[in-house]
Design a protein around this motif. Structure first.
Motif, mmCIF file in Angstrom:
data_model
loop_
_atom_site.group_PDB
_atom_site.id
_atom_site.type_symbol
_atom_site.label_atom_id
_atom_site.label_comp_id
_atom_site.label_asym_id
_atom_site.label_seq_id
_atom_site.Cartn_x
_atom_site.Cartn_y
_atom_site.Cartn_z
ATOM 1 N N ARG A 164 0.825 -1.215 0.000
ATOM 2 C CA ARG A 164 0.000 0.000 0.000
ATOM 3 C C ARG A 164 0.853 1.258 0.000
ATOM 4 N N LYS A 165 2.063 1.152 0.575
ATOM 5 C CA LYS A 165 2.968 2.308 0.610
ATOM 6 C C LYS A 165 3.771 2.455 -0.677
ATOM 7 N N GLY A 166 3.622 1.507 -1.610
ATOM 8 C CA GLY A 166 4.319 1.620 -2.885
ATOM 9 C C GLY A 166 5.687 0.976 -2.920
ATOM 10 N N VAL A 167 5.996 0.121 -1.934
ATOM 11 C CA VAL A 167 7.278 -0.586 -1.938
ATOM 12 C C VAL A 167 7.250 -1.667 -3.026
ATOM 13 N N THR A 168 8.322 -1.763 -3.790
ATOM 14 C CA THR A 168 8.456 -2.820 -4.786
ATOM 15 C C THR A 168 8.912 -4.098 -4.084
#
Length: 435
Positions: free
Chosen positions: A206-210
């Motif tokens: 959800r935080k955009g971490v790959t």
């Protein structure tokens, strides 16, 4: 890991760009078994060969997505992860990561065995480029997540494999990763810890971490990953939506297994399983019944009537029971029991009683049990077979035949069987707007 500029063909939104990467390892086969060999000039000659773990792999892993790597053991998945993490360097080609890489790979990787768990948190954080102030801010959360409060100041050399995984994962996910790399080691943790891991991975997504992960759980790849890559013998076979790649991989695995079974059958000359009156099965209930009819074999047929060594979940199929009768029998009911390898009976269909019984003339014959969609989930099942007339047993063989069930598409439903059904949502009607 190489850090040169990204080639023009690599999209700027890619978190990781892999370009024509190869990796060669040299395998040495000169292990000495005694002192004489160590000093023998003939035996001292170096015997080695090159092994290409990766062969010209090119792919892009999009930023902010969860990406899975699948393939059989030795296909190059873990090697590619280690190249991305900077543990190894490619023999040729380039790998560029746009962001701070945090990796959870082999057990104990990055840990100093003589240092405490707390000191190893500082060590791993500094390797990731974190300042001591940043690590201090995350320390309590890391320790709480790992559940190792009691052992955090103990040297990690006394940790169990599960404790290693808990601390390593807690460090990897709590030190503000931009790119998180996870190998299969997460499976070592207990059930409660695995749930915490997946809940935390959800928050990172959800935080955009790959997130890039290697796992043999195809259901996990289909459920968790947006995209996937399939490696086979160091070669990239396909990249695309996770479920589509998993389905293609399963089809290839099934074809290989079927070809291997056919080759084995051709080599041994055995095409079917046949039992005789005197057969008894070690560790199982022996054959019972009066013997007027005897089951002589079982075949598994696909939707086209072709005999197969395994059947596929969700596909039409037929179980053919061959028999031999010594006399005419007016009322015969055939039954099957599907017993999972865990010992649980999954199903026990029979051909019916009363008007549904079969008239069996003396001689040989067969009856078919056909299903439009096999509900059994992938696994191995032992089949028991019976031929009865109400309470009278003509023949019964307990768990005498092995049925292998495989999937042609990803299985995301737990359990022994699939339950067909329909889902429908009901929502409250929106309130009327007053005029």
């Amino acid at each position: 890991m190489q850090t040169e500029d990204v080639p023009e063909e690599a999209p700027r939104e890619a978190a990781i760009s892999v370009r024509d990467v190869t990796k060669k390892f040299r395998l040495h086969n000169d292990r000495k078994t005694n002192v004489k060999e160590m000093f023998s000039s003939r035996e001292r000659r170096n015997r080695s060969e090159d092994f290409w773990a990766l062969k010209g792999v090119t792919l892009d892993i999009p930023r902010g997505r969860t990406f899975g790597l699948i393939g059989h053991n030795g296909s190059g998945k873990s090697t590619l992860l280690k190249l991305v993490a900077g543990i190894h360097r490619p023999s040729s080609g380039s790998i560029t990561a746009h962001g701070r890489v945090s990796a959870m790979l082999e057990l104990g990787a990055g840990f100093h065995p003589e240092m405490s768990g707390r000191d190893n948190i500082y060590l791993n954080g500094s390797i990731l480029g974190m300042t001591r102030k940043q690590i201090d801010a995350a320390m309590d959360e890391i320790i709480a997540f790992s559940g190792l409060e009691e052992f955090i100041d103990t040297p990690v050399k006394v940790y169990s494999s599960g404790m290693y995984v808990r601390l390593g994962f807690a460090i990897a996910v709590n030190l503000e990763p931009e790119i998180l790399i996870i190998d299969e080691v997460i499976a070592v943790g207990d059930e409660a810890f695995q749930r915490r891991c997946f809940d935390h991975l959800y928050e990172l997504r959800r935080k955009g971490v790959t997130i890039v992960l290697v796992t043999h759980s195809l259901a996990l790849v289909a459920d968790l990953c947006d995209e996937a890559a399939w490696l086979d013998g160091g070669t990239l076979k396909r990249v695309g939506p996770a479920r589509e790649v998993v389905d293609d991989y399963l089809s290839a695995v099934n074809e290989r297994e079927a070809a291997a079974d056919d080759a084995e059958a051709a080599a041994t000359g055995q095409t079917d399983v046949v039992v005789t009156d005197d057969d008894e099965f070690e560790g199982r209930t022996p054959r019972r019944g009066s013997g007027e009819i005897r089951v002589t074999g079982i075949q598994f047929l696909d939707q086209d009537g072709v005999e197969r060594k395994f059947l596929s979940t969700g596909r039409p199929c037929t179980v053919r029971i061959s028999y031999q009768a010594t006399e005419d029998l007016p009322d015969v009911t055939f039954g099957l029991a599907f017993v999972h390898e865990s010992g649980v009976q999954a199903a026990g269909p029979n051909s019916g009683y009363g008007p549904d019984t079969f008239v069996v003339p003396a001689g040989t014959g067969a009856v078919d049990y056909t299903v439009d969609s096999l509900p059994l989930q992938p696994g191995e099942f032992l089949l028991s077979v019976a031929a009865v007339d109400k309470g009278h047993m003509y023949d019964y063989i307990d768990r005498a035949f092995v049925l292998k069930v495989r999937a042609e598409d990803v299985v995301t439903e737990p359990g022994l069987v699939r339950m067909p059904g329909r889902w429908r949502q009901h929502t409250a009607a929106a309130p009327a707007i007053e005029q």
